[in-house]
Scaffold this motif. Structure first.
Motif, PDB file in Angstrom:
ATOM      1  N   SER A   1       0.834  -1.214   0.000  1.00 24.66           N
ATOM      2  CA  SER A   1       0.000   0.000   0.000  1.00 24.66           C
ATOM      3  C   SER A   1       0.864   1.257   0.000  1.00 24.66           C
ATOM      4  CB  SER A   1      -0.966   0.006   1.183  1.00 24.66           C
ATOM      5  OG  SER A   1      -0.272   0.051   2.404  1.00 24.66           O
ATOM      6  N   GLY A   2       2.053   1.144   0.592  1.00 25.39           N
ATOM      7  CA  GLY A   2       2.961   2.287   0.576  1.00 25.39           C
ATOM      8  C   GLY A   2       3.597   2.529  -0.778  1.00 25.39           C
ATOM      9  N   GLN A   3       3.376   1.593  -1.695  1.00 24.46           N
ATOM     10  CA  GLN A   3       3.921   1.742  -3.043  1.00 24.46           C
ATOM     11  C   GLN A   3       2.938   2.460  -3.967  1.00 24.46           C
ATOM     12  OE1 GLN A   3       7.052   1.316  -3.478  1.00 24.46           O
ATOM     13  NE2 GLN A   3       7.467  -0.782  -4.063  1.00 24.46           N
ATOM     14  N   VAL A   4       1.772   2.801  -3.433  1.00 24.57           N
ATOM     15  CA  VAL A   4       0.803   3.585  -4.202  1.00 24.57           C
ATOM     16  C   VAL A   4       1.010   5.052  -3.823  1.00 24.57           C
ATOM     17  CG1 VAL A   4      -1.642   3.972  -4.688  1.00 24.57           C
ATOM     18  CG2 VAL A   4      -0.835   1.655  -4.169  1.00 24.57           C
TER      19      VAL A   4
ATOM     20  N   SER B   1       7.738   2.817   3.488  1.00 20.22           N
ATOM     21  CA  SER B   1       8.641   3.659   2.713  1.00 20.22           C
ATOM     22  C   SER B   1       9.634   4.341   3.654  1.00 20.22           C
ATOM     23  CB  SER B   1       7.848   4.710   1.945  1.00 20.22           C
ATOM     24  OG  SER B   1       6.931   4.085   1.099  1.00 20.22           O
TER      25      SER B   1
ATOM     26  N   LYS C   1      -1.045   0.568  10.363  1.00 14.87           N
ATOM     27  CA  LYS C   1      -0.639   1.621   9.423  1.00 14.87           C
ATOM     28  C   LYS C   1      -1.671   2.743   9.389  1.00 14.87           C
ATOM     29  CE  LYS C   1       1.419   0.713   5.497  1.00 14.87           C
ATOM     30  NZ  LYS C   1       1.927   0.120   4.229  1.00 14.87           N
TER      31      LYS C   1
ATOM     32  N   ASP D   1       4.549   6.747   3.836  1.00 16.41           N
ATOM     33  CA  ASP D   1       4.068   5.449   4.303  1.00 16.41           C
ATOM     34  C   ASP D   1       5.110   4.868   5.244  1.00 16.41           C
ATOM     35  OD1 ASP D   1       2.170   2.968   3.591  1.00 16.41           O
ATOM     36  OD2 ASP D   1       4.241   2.253   3.745  1.00 16.41           O
TER      37      ASP D   1
END
Lengths: 285, 130
Positions: free
Chosen positions: A172-175, B85, B109, B82
């Motif tokens: 999800s952090g790659q979106v 990330s 998260k 994120d």
């Protein structure tokens, strides 16, 4: 009888066939739309060909290209090979390359363009190196010749953690935050639906087996043009790693797409077409 | 921003439901200050500064003040947008017994992202006709 509105079917058709992969017959699922130069689309690790649905419904693409996306064996609506229940799935460079070539042969595609994302973006570079005369061009979305893994793959397949939830939680952090929520969640839904251990097995290729920064400089872009496009918010195939790859592949073209993450075609199709249409136009001309 | 988390999470019925199997304490480090989050079946019972060395929580997530400040912006920069990330870029650290974190990854998260104001983004593209 009630007055029903006629259905507006999308121009995508899906079919199944059985092809041989590494000596095993595997029933695979393929979708396509459009007519013209074949454009074979390779999905990301742990997902499936649905990621390309927006390209298949865009006349600016389908008026000129026959867009074809198949689900890799073990993914989406394609089967794993018979006997899978006793195997640990692990994608290697050789298996992935052979699978794509077997697919192109089975479909009798002549000089197709091949475009892959993430692990698909990596294998198209291997194809450009090993089979430059079989492909009109390769497009690597979020693809580099070397990457460093940044999470422990063991979390992706174990009985006390839900594989679909954790895969979606990882990616999800790659979106990119700019991407429309509708498509963010659709992209993650595909991850939640992956089979047990499949995302992990794909990442074996993506993060371990597929490195070839020592050989990527041998790609001859005069025989097979190479286009690299990566999203600003990609944490694995970062803009820096994309540009480093482009520097090693002489004659390649690299584009960093602002406001896009690791899944350009599915997370923000309206923005992605602004970057991909000029590339497709260039390949056509 | 930290003070808004409890209210935002507890008013988000979908997020509380997602965390219905989570009952534990965990630690969030914001710069030099550690906070203990006490979770009961997905609801945040309390967020308090840590005062005792032996109070640690199951796991900890730490980052500098300016990293969290960027993370909580409506449209954070890359590598700040994120948790994973931030881990990948070396801007945040995860320690301790991370199993419950991984088992409820989407819950934790979104709990930590809860202070982020809703960004002004394009509306859904798929139109409902009729």
């Amino acid at each position: 009888m009630p007055d029903f509105e006629p259905i507006k079917f999308e121009p995508i058709t899906g079919r199944y066939f059985t092809m041989n992969v590494d000596g095993d017959p595997v029933r695979v699922y393929v979708e396509e739309a459009g007519a013209g130069t074949p454009l074979v689309c390779l999905h990301t690790a742990g997902s499936d060909g649905r990621q390309f649905r927006h390209l298949m419904t865009d006349p600016a693409v389908t008026d000129h290209f026959r867009v074809i996306a198949f689900d890799m064996p073990w993914h989406g609506k394609s089967n794993p090979p018979v006997g899978w229940e006793d195997q640990e799935y692990q994608l290697t460079t050789d298996l992935y390359r052979d699978t794509v070539l077997a697919f192109c042969d089975a479909m009798a595609l002549e000089n197709p363009v091949v475009m892959g994302c993430s692990m698909g973006g990596r294998i198209v570079l291997h194809l450009a190196l090993d089979h430059p005369d079989r492909f009109k061009a390769v497009i690597a979305l979020e693809g580099a010749d070397r990457l460093e893994g940044y999470y422990d793959l063991e979390w992706l397949h174990r009985p006390d953690v839900h594989g679909g939830e954790v895969a979606a939680g990882f990616v999800s952090g790659q979106v990119a935050p700019q991407s429309p929520d509708e498509f963010r969640w659709e992209t993650l839904w595909h991850y939640m639906q992956g089979g047990p251990g499949i995302f992990k097995g794909d990442l074996h290729f993506y993060w371990v087996d597929g490195h070839f920064d020592d050989r990527s400089a041998k790609i001859d872009t005069s025989r097979c043009p190479v286009y690299l496009l990566s999203g600003e918010y990609d944490s694995s195939c970062t803009p820096e790693r994309t540009e480093a790859t482009a520097a090693r592949i002489k004659g390649s073209s690299a584009t960093v797409m602002p406001g896009i993450g690791h899944f350009p075609m599915s997370e923000n199709p309206a923005l992605f077409r602004e970057f991909i249409l000029p590339v497709l136009e260039k390949i056509r001309s | 921003m930290i003070e808004t988390i409890m209210d935002r999470v507890n008013k988000n019925a979908g997020l509380v439901r997602r965390g219905r199997y989570v009952t534990l304490d965990f630690l969030v480090g914001i710069g030099d200050v550690d906070y203990i989050f006490r979770i009961d079946r997905g609801r945040i019972e309390s967020v308090t500064p840590r005062t005792k060395a032996m109070v640690t929580g199951h796991f900890s997530i730490r980052a500098a003040d300016d990293v969290w400040a960027e993370f909580w912006k409506p449209m954070p920069r890359r590598d700040y947008h994120d948790l994973f990330s931030m881990f990948a870029a070396g801007r945040a650290q995860l320690d301790g017994d991370v199993t419950p974190f991984m088992q409820n990854i989407r819950y934790f998260k979104d709990v930590l992202a809860a202070p982020r104001p809703v960004a002004n983004k394009p509306r859904p593209v798929t139109k409902k006709e009729g």
